[in-house]
Design an enzyme around this catalytic site. Structure first.
Site, short mmCIF file in Angstrom:
data_model
loop_
_atom_site.label_atom_id
_atom_site.label_comp_id
_atom_site.label_asym_id
_atom_site.label_seq_id
_atom_site.Cartn_x
_atom_site.Cartn_y
_atom_site.Cartn_z
N CYS A 104 88.07 -87.29 38.42
CA CYS A 104 87.04 -86.33 38.81
C CYS A 104 86.01 -87.17 39.24
O CYS A 104 84.98 -86.58 39.85
CB CYS A 104 86.50 -85.98 37.63
SG CYS A 104 87.61 -84.84 36.46
N ASP A 125 83.96 -89.26 38.07
CA ASP A 125 83.10 -89.95 37.25
C ASP A 125 83.67 -90.50 35.96
O ASP A 125 84.35 -89.74 35.22
CB ASP A 125 81.95 -88.92 36.88
CG ASP A 125 81.05 -88.53 37.89
OD1 ASP A 125 80.36 -89.50 38.54
OD2 ASP A 125 81.13 -87.34 38.41
N CYS A 184 79.13 -91.44 41.17
CA CYS A 184 78.05 -91.35 42.31
C CYS A 184 76.61 -91.86 41.80
O CYS A 184 76.62 -92.29 40.71
CB CYS A 184 78.13 -89.85 42.62
SG CYS A 184 77.55 -88.74 41.31
N CYS A 187 76.51 -84.56 36.02
CA CYS A 187 76.55 -86.12 35.64
C CYS A 187 75.48 -86.33 34.51
O CYS A 187 75.56 -87.21 33.80
CB CYS A 187 75.95 -86.82 36.96
SG CYS A 187 76.71 -86.88 38.31
#
Lengths: 172, 387
Positions: free
Chosen positions: A34, A36, A59, A103
């Site tokens: 994915c 992350d 990210c 996130c």
């Protein structure tokens, strides 16, 4: 740049990076497919988070979230730390782009998972490495998914954007 | 801090002579509508046809075969939908590949919703399409083959001429998306055997928002924008004169300067690849020789592309990454997945696309920043420590 100044600051100078020697609890969320992955480790003393470290693959937002959530949790009681939400992390960061709000979920989830892991260990349960638990802590109603292409709000498990029709990635 | 621009695949800067041509046209009060029948209209019409001739010259076409559009995406939409509609009675089958740009992929998806069938040919580990596989996919219902000339993410240049021969022999119309290649490598529409070719000016130092579609004479195709008789009835609407003037000049310059530009960016490409060899666990994507001369796509293990891109941007170095974030999860590039790149590795991809003003010194500076960024990000990556 799509990120706030606070996000950039935490991304460039992240706090609490690294591993802990003999952690009392570890929480790992996400996976590299994915894009992350976040690991948070805690040391607990008198029911307080005495020390906390993170390791993150992801990210800019994911890294800033890790840094912020560990800063917020440091020194707090476990009960207080369980109340840290994805929204409060995003808010402290001066907001996140809609398509990066996920996130902040990861950050709160990793922290809560680490705390749960601490309780489990205390009760003598073994680490459940492979158990995928994502929604442990408090999740406010505000946590929503957005299309990364057109920013339309999406139902949670929508494989396609309801507005532009582009495929999204389902939550793992 | 000097800015370093290594994102010439997203858009190129305007060539200084293109700027001059634009200013010149503005100062000459070039506002006329080329369809007006008075002298102001005539002078606009002359400028329009001059630009058309220059664009035709870049790809060895004849001027009447060039239709100006609003850019690569419109050209591609026009080519694919225009043929699909014009040939619907003959059949509804279209052949393409699984590494096309969104403007092709999404156009095909729209047509699928309208009842067309699409066959996507997979590519090999370099991103190359096998022409034999294309031939095998042709049925008596096949009306169009569309294969990109060069891939915009990994730079691989496809065997278009071979596919062109097959298409001709089987009497199937052939379109190629040459948006990232045209103006950067030589293109001859007759050698490639294409019936339709899409191009965009901002890939060769012309303005954004203007492109062209090459339509071989007698190719059955519907107009995409209906209305007046502009562009010989193939694209209605008063043309974007400034854009077209700029595109014409850029095409003329590309034609003349191409050998030197290619040599220059190829030297930069080779140098960057050599320097990337100094960093552990980096994979260069795409075909080593059959590729755009100025593009390098590489994947860095254990870290994610956007973080690297931001760190480079903080140092004034502009590059692109190929990952879009979907609800917080990053979607790996379909091109990298198509060539067999592991999902996690695909997330750590950067694209450096060189232009004629880039230098070896800029690469040296970028590599130093890149090394620092990679070390910084790997240091906090749980994947790196776990290996």
């Amino acid at each position: 740049m799509q990120y706030s100044e606070t996000v950039m600051e935490h991304f460039k100078n992240p706090k609490n990076v690294g591993k802990l020697e003999d952690p009392d609890g570890v929480g790992e969320v996400g996976n590299p497919v994915c894009g992350d992955m976040m690991t948070i480790a805690i040391k607990v003393k008198d029911d307080r988070i005495d020390d906390i470290k993170f390791e993150t693959y992801g990210c800019g937002a994911a890294i800033a979230v890790s840094s912020m959530v560990t800063e917020m949790a440091k020194g707090k009681t476990l009960e207080e730390a369980m109340k840290i939400t994805n929204d409060s992390v995003a808010q402290e960061l001066g907001g996140l782009p809609k398509n990066k709000l996920h996130c902040s979920n990861l950050g709160a989830d990793a922290l809560h998972k680490a705390i749960m892991n601490y309780y489990d260990r205390k009760e003598g349960k073994e680490d459940k490495e492979d158990k995928k638990v994502e929604f442990i802590g408090e999740r406010t109603k505000k946590s929503k998914c957005y299309c990364p292409y057109c920013d339309t709000e999406l139902p949670k498990q929508s494989p396609f954007c309801t507005k532009c029709g582009k495929p999204t990635i389902e939550h793992k | 801090m000097d800015m370093i621009y290594f994102d010439n695949i997203s858009a190129t800067q305007l060539h200084s002579k293109v700027k001059e041509a634009l200013i010149d046209y503005i100062q000459k009060d070039g506002f006329g509508n080329p369809l007006s029948q008075h002298r102001i209209g005539d002078s606009a019409s002359e400028a329009l046809e001059e630009a058309r001739t220059k664009v035709a010259g870049l790809i060895n076409a004849r001027a009447p075969e060039i239709v100006f559009t609003s850019g690569g995406t419109e050209s591609i939409n026009h080519a694919i939908k225009g043929v699909a509609f014009a040939r619907a009675k003959k059949g509804k089958h279209i052949i393409s590949t699984n590494i096309e740009h969104q403007s092709v992929a999404r156009t095909l998806r729209t047509l699928m919703r309208m009842g067309y069938q699409v066959t996507l040919i997979p590519v090999d580990k370099y991103g190359l399409v096998d022409p034999a596989a294309v031939e095998k996919a042709i049925t008596d219902q096949t009306i169009l083959i569309t294969v990109m000339h060069a891939n915009n993410e990994i730079g691989t240049v496809e065997p278009i001429a071979e596919i062109g021969r097959i298409a001709k022999a089987r009497n199937v119309i052939f379109h190629s998306d040459a948006v990232v290649s045209c103006g950067n490598i030589p293109i001859d529409v007759d050698e490639l055997g294409v019936d339709l070719l899409s191009i965009a000016a901002n890939q060769f130092y012309g303005p954004s928002g203007v492109g062209a579609l090459y339509i071989r004479t007698k190719t059955p195709i519907f107009p995409f924008v209906d209305g007046g008789t502009q562009e010989n009835g193939r694209r209605a609407g008063t043309p974007n004169m400034l854009g077209i003037i700029g595109m014409g000049k850029a095409a003329e310059l590309a034609h003349v300067e191409m050998p030197q530009r290619m040599e220059h960016v190829l030297r930069l490409r080779r140098y960057l690849i050599k320097r990337l060899g100094e960093i552990d666990e980096i994979t260069i994507n795409g075909h080593p020789e059959k590729c755009l001369p100025g593009l390098v796509s590489f994947s860095v293990a254990y870290i994610e592309g956007e973080s690297m891109m931001i760190m480079l941007d903080e140092e004034g170095i502009c590059v692109s990454t190929r990952s879009a974030c979907a609800s917080g999860s990053l979607r790996a590039s379909h091109v990298l997945i198509a060539i067999g790149t592991d999902y996690a590795l695909a997330q750590g991809t950067l694209v450096f696309a060189f232009g004629m003003d880039n230098t070896i010194e800029q690469i040296d500076r970028a590599v130093e920043v890149l090394k620092k960024s990679i070390a910084f990000l790997r240091n906090m990556s749980p994947l790196y420590k776990k290996k």
